[in-house]
Design an enzyme around this catalytic site. Structure first.
Site, short mmCIF file in Angstrom:
data_model
loop_
_atom_site.label_atom_id
_atom_site.label_comp_id
_atom_site.label_asym_id
_atom_site.label_seq_id
_atom_site.Cartn_x
_atom_site.Cartn_y
_atom_site.Cartn_z
N SER A 180 60.25 36.58 -4.96
CA SER A 180 60.06 37.93 -5.49
C SER A 180 58.61 38.36 -5.58
CB SER A 180 60.73 38.05 -6.87
OG SER A 180 60.27 37.02 -7.73
N HIS A 208 66.28 39.66 -3.28
CA HIS A 208 65.46 40.42 -2.32
C HIS A 208 65.90 40.19 -0.88
CE1 HIS A 208 62.78 41.45 -5.61
NE2 HIS A 208 62.92 40.20 -6.01
N LYS A 243 68.34 46.33 -6.77
CA LYS A 243 67.20 46.35 -5.84
C LYS A 243 67.60 47.14 -4.60
CE LYS A 243 64.98 42.85 -8.38
NZ LYS A 243 65.05 41.48 -8.86
C1 LIG Z 1 64.99 40.86 -10.12
C2 LIG Z 1 65.40 39.46 -9.92
C3 LIG Z 1 66.40 38.89 -10.71
C4 LIG Z 1 66.98 39.57 -11.91
O1 LIG Z 1 67.81 40.62 -11.53
P1 LIG Z 1 68.05 41.83 -12.56
O2 LIG Z 1 69.30 42.45 -12.08
O3 LIG Z 1 66.86 42.71 -12.43
O4 LIG Z 1 68.17 41.21 -13.92
C5 LIG Z 1 66.81 37.60 -10.41
N1 LIG Z 1 66.25 36.92 -9.40
C6 LIG Z 1 65.26 37.43 -8.64
C7 LIG Z 1 64.68 36.61 -7.54
C8 LIG Z 1 64.80 38.71 -8.90
O5 LIG Z 1 63.80 39.22 -8.18
#
Ligand SMILES: *Cc1c(COP(=O)(O)O)cnc(C)c1O
Length: 404
Positions: A180, A208, A243
């Site tokens: 991330s 991602h 995302k």
């Molecule tokens: C953003 C993210 C999460 C958490 O997801 P949310 O739905 O925002 O709580 C988990 N793992 C990774 C790698 C992330 O980038």
């Protein structure tokens, strides 16, 4: 000490170390333009990689979903599980090539709940050192023996798998598919091979990767599919809906047994209110749009290439990433803050990422690209980076020689 004195002391210490974080308040989600404090800016910081958060059909689907109730009114197991959730889960299962899927209210909850449901005392969890906080916290809370390996170092992973085997119990290997804060991909083929060799279970976090990449047959399934991994290789697949899917929430996809098991044992699924129907409906529409419009992935790839070409021409300290996450490693916390502030003055919103989110000494600008950016916005960002980095003295080591 009183509560007030304790809080004040800790806040003061954060400020002194230059690590104090401040909220920015936007009028609306970036599209990718956003209004911040009355000023129009272009965001290169959001995770809305395909431009679906502001897609009219996705917003309309959310509004339609809200007719089913503003909230789910109870946990999924009580009466908070609606047909729209079932429809979304079926769509996710199909898009990821898995038998079934389960939605969670966030990725954080999905990772914590899944890890703690699968392993406990007497088991081992092996994690990459740069794993997302939610995987790290899941490992801690699980009470399993927690073993870490240097980022994407498969020899180090093999050593930890050997140690885990000596501990006895079951072993879960948890990695981000796409990291991330660095944007690089995990070497999933090698990792899956080691897991097979050591009878370890592989869990891949596709926060991602989902929506952005995949195989010919499963074009949005994520990085595991892109690297040719099957459901046998990566039996526990987690992805987020906040995302690339532009909504909120998350899912775990896998075998029918895995999903049945999580319904029974994942505490972050059981003891929380069901996903709002509007979100489920919006996410379902987003999944349909991303599969129907593969040109969004292509536009994103073109934008990533455009940014990387421009940054390379300028000799900027680019990370080794072909994903929409493009870190510019500057190292010094204060420099990162100064450059981000200068970019903001010029109308660009970028992530300024400091410890403890990233290791000490690796503060960076986290620039993210979206299919929604137009080429002129990327060209303008590159020009702004030129002057912002120069003003901040960020590229002290010979930047003048490499600059045209
Ligand atoms: C953003 C993210 C999460 C958490 O997801 P949310 O739905 O925002 O709580 C988990 N793992 C990774 C790698 C992330 O980038």
């Amino acid at each position: 000490m009183t509560l007030r004195a304790t809080l004040q002391a800790r806040l003061a210490e954060r400020r002194e170390r230059g690590l104090y974080r401040q909220l920015k308040t936007l009028e609306a989600a970036p599209s990718p333009t956003a209004v911040v404090d009355g000023r129009s800016m272009v965001a290169f910081s959001s995770n809305d990689y395909l431009g679906l958060a502001c897609h009219p059909q996705v917003i309309a689907a959310q509004q339609e979903g809200a007719r089913l109730g503003a909230g789910a009114t109870a946990s999924h197991l009580v009466n908070g599980h609606l047909q729209i959730h079932e429809a979304l889960q079926e769509e996710i299962a199909a898009a990821t090539g898995r038998e079934a899927a389960l939605v969670f209210s966030s990725g954080y909850a999905a990772n914590m709940g899944t890890i703690c449901a699968l392993i406990g005392r007497g088991d081992s969890i092996v994690s990459d050192k740069l794993n997302h906080a939610s995987l790290i916290d899941g490992a801690r809370l699980s009470r399993a023996e927690s073993l870490r390996f240097a980022h994407s170092d498969t020899a180090a992973l093999a050593r930890q798998l050997q140690r885990a085997r000596n501990t006895g119990g079951n072993t879960l290997v948890a990695v981000d598919g796409v990291y991330s804060m660095d944007g690089d991909c995990a070497p999933l083929a090698e990792i899956a091979g080691l897991c097979r060799e050591h009878d370890a279970w592989l869990m891949v976090d596709e926060a991602h990767g989902f929506g952005l990449m995949g195989s010919e047959k499963l074009p949005v399934a994520g990085s595991a599919a892109a690297m040719g991994l099957t459901g046998e290789d990566a039996p526990i697949l987690m992805g987020t809906l906040g995302k690339a899917a532009g909504n909120a929430g998350a899912f775990v996809a896998g075998s029918r047994e895995l999903i049945d098991y999580l319904v029974q044992f994942a505490r972050t699924y059981i003891y929380t209110t069901g996903m709002p129907p509007a979100v489920a409906s919006g996410a379902l529409a987003a999944l349909q749009v991303m599969q129907r419009e593969p040109e969004r992935q292509q536009r994103l790839r073109n934008n990533i290439d455009r940014f990387r070409r421009g940054a390379a021409e300028r000799g900027l300290p680019l990370g080794d990433s072909t994903s929409p996450i493009q870190p510019l490693l500057l190292g010094c916390d204060q420099t990162v803050m100064r450059v981000a502030a200068e970019l903001a003055t010029q109308g660009f919103l970028v992530g300024a990422i400091r410890p403890p989110t990233v290791p000490v000494g690796t503060a960076r600008l986290r620039i993210t690209l979206s299919a929604a950016h137009d080429p002129a916005q990327i060209t303008a960002l590159l020009a702004a980076l030129d002057s912002a980095l120069e003003d901040a003295g960020a590229l002290s080591t010979g930047s003048s020689e490499v600059r045209p």
